[in-house]
Design an enzyme around this catalytic site. Structure first.
Site: not given
Ligand code: GLC
Ligand code: CA
Length: 557
Positions: A328-329, A255, A98, A199, A29, A21, A25
């Protein structure tokens, strides 16, 4: 096998909200990313995959996009983006965006128009169905709990949302939708970005007639994954490839939830008519019990070896693998497959890194993985931010299958927020992530685990990852060599060889706390080998690996 830069690259995933950050905030970013490019350069990565930075109401933290061609306010401006891109390129780092085009946000202009009336020109941009006997058109559930259908009063019809109801699915059967998406992608390519991570791209073509799906575990709803790999998905991707991807020197990774080997051979075919590679989910789906994702079951090592080896072998020379455990999942791998105690955390993080990075495919490092960051301690549902976890908690709670304690244990362990706690930069307040109040609590272990300390410590996980990445650059065998698994049934040792021309590599990783025996295959004379990397100080003991010891030897005739 054709040599390609994206086969030789190591990708680093940034989840911008949690990375750095710059303005206090509490939200990471773009300027925060720019400020940390030298850190990434030092780590040695080639490519950044940036999780969504587009305009979004943040129902699913940016995976619900309301404008594909503008930047989320909290993350900065398009000027900040351009500066970040230029600064990355100056350092020889590429930026992969992404691309979330299975669905938009319900606040996207397309959906606002689509829902406004039956005869709106954009009505058919989304998937609308009449009620059946006053109910949902089929039994499909959403990946985030509840039905995948939402009734819309204005026109008295349901729209499909495989994720949250604020993420309506786009109708890819509509040619104009496809063209809109391709045009948008082209504009990003013209801007100079270096690729796309797509995605849930395996979900864009829905099965003919939208039939019911098989019931999910512990649910009255049909499996949303049953829409994966639909009848036209390869056709749409070939069209995308012809119209956009083939015109630029970019990398693409899809993905692909629910992808099988046969499907992956198409998505990531070596002729390059669709994508460069896919993320498959078979290996990260192994530590489950009969209750689906939400459990704290550990991996069975022989099963994990079997699955990873299958992908290594079957895609060899016909497609290309991506290799990863973290994103991140996913929960933090050192807490999941390793051991995050003080005694073993560092060693097991390095052991996992060795196993992954010596394999064939393009490796992905998720922010903080290079520090050995761990799962978070959540005390109650109020500590969760993630829509998936919150919804699952309430749904399972209502079903009353688990005691409160067991339910919390299950959701805490697999929860996506484990990966989303702020990056631990140093031991100052909030781990140096922000001078303000972080949007999601920092893991309390930041005084022990942080980048500043690891940069200063030659034996840190950071420096080990730096070495793994550098080895890939200096040894073609790591990129292109053939993979062969050793000791398939062994419950603790993950060992394999790589071969490439007159070069050989032997990798041995012990995934238990106890010392274990391993067998050196014939023709691999350790005395003549170069020990490329090793996660302990002591000399290697012939045929024995200490708890979480990992090593890789190299031969060249
Ligand atoms: C993918 C992303 C995930 C998101 C989902 C819906 O699996 O990695 O974080 O919630 O798609 O977009
Ligand atoms: Ca910020």
């Amino acid at each position: 096998m054709a040599k390609q830069w994206w086969k030789e690259s190591v990708v680093y995933q940034i989840y911008p909200r949690s990375f750095c950050d710059s303005n206090g905030d509490g939200i990471g970013d773009l300027n925060g990313v720019t400020g940390k490019l030298d850190y990434l350069k030092e780590l040695g990565i080639d490519v950044i995959w940036l999780s969504p930075v587009y305009r979004s109401p943040n129902d699913d933290n940016g995976y619900d996009i309301s404008d594909y061609e503008d930047i989320m306010e909290e993350f900065g401006t398009m000027e900040d983006f351009d500066r970040m891109l230029a600064a990355a390129h100056e350092r020889g780092i590429k930026i992969v965006m992404d691309l979330v085009v299975n669905h938009t946000s319900d606040e996207h202009q397309w959906f606002v128009e689509s829902r406004s009336s039956l005869d709106n020109p954009k009505r058919d941009y989304y998937i609308w169905r009449e009620p059946v006997d006053g109910h949902e058109p089929n039994n499909l559930g959403s990946c985030f709990s509840g039905s995948a259908w939402e009734f819309d009063e204005t026109t008295g019809m349901y729209y499909l949302h495989c994720f949250s109801k604020k993420q309506p699915d786009l109708n890819w059967e509509n040619e104009t939708v496809r063209q809109e998406v391709f045009d948008m992608m082209t504009r990003w390519c013209e801007k100079g970005i270096d690729g796309f991570r797509m995605d849930v791209i395996s979900m864009i073509s829905k099965p003919e007639g939208l039939p019911d799906g098989p019931l999910m575990e512990n649910s009255i709803y049909g499996e949303p994954m049953s829409v994966c790999n639909g009848p036209h998905v390869h056709e749409y991707l070939r069209e995308m490839n012809q119209k956009v991807l083939s015109k630029y020197d970019i990398m693409t990774v899809g993905e692909c939830a629910g992808v099988t080997i046969d499907e992956a051979k198409k998505y990531a075919n070596a002729e390059g008519t669709e994508l460069n590679m896919v993320f498959q989910f078979e290996h990260v789906g192994l530590d489950v019990d009969g209750n689906g994702k939400w459990c704290d079951k550990k991996f069975d090592l022989p099963q994990l070896k079997k699955v990873l080896s299958k992908w290594q072998n079957e895609l060899y020379e016909v497609a290309w693998n991506s290799i990863y455990f973290c994103n991140h999942d996913q929960p933090r791998i050192v807490s999941r497959l390793g051991n995050d105690s003080d005694e073993f955390r560092v060693r097991s993080a390095k052991c996992i890194g060795t196993m992954i990075h010596m394999m064939q495919g393009t490796p992905y490092v998720y922010q903080g993985e290079e520090l050995g960051m761990t799962n978070q301690q959540f005390n109650s549902v109020d500590d969760f931010d993630d829509i998936e976890a919150i919804n699952a908690y309430h749904e399972l709670k209502e079903m009353n299958i688990f005691s409160e304690e067991e339910l919390m244990a299950r959701i805490c362990y697999k929860n996506r927020d484990n990966a989303r706690t702020p990056m631990q930069w140093d031991d100052s307040a909030n781990a140096g992530f922000t001078t303000g109040e972080p949007w999601l609590a920092v893991n309390q272990n930041y005084t022990k685990i942080n980048a500043k300390d690891e940069l200063a410590d030659a034996d840190s996980v950071f420096h080990y990852y730096q070495k793994l990445i550098a080895l890939r650059k200096s040894h073609d065998i790591i990129v292109y060599g053939k993979y062969d698994l050793l000791m398939p049934e062994d419950a603790h040792i993950f060992a394999y060889t790589r071969t490439y021309g007159d070069e050989k590599l032997l990798v041995v990783c012990n995934f238990s706390e106890e010392p274990q025996k391993f067998v050196v295959p014939e023709g691999y004379d350790l005395e003549k080998a170069e020990l490329l990397i090793h996660n302990m100080d002591k000399a290697v003991q012939d045929g024995m690996a200490d708890g979480f010891e990992a090593m890789a030897w190299y031969w060249k005739k």
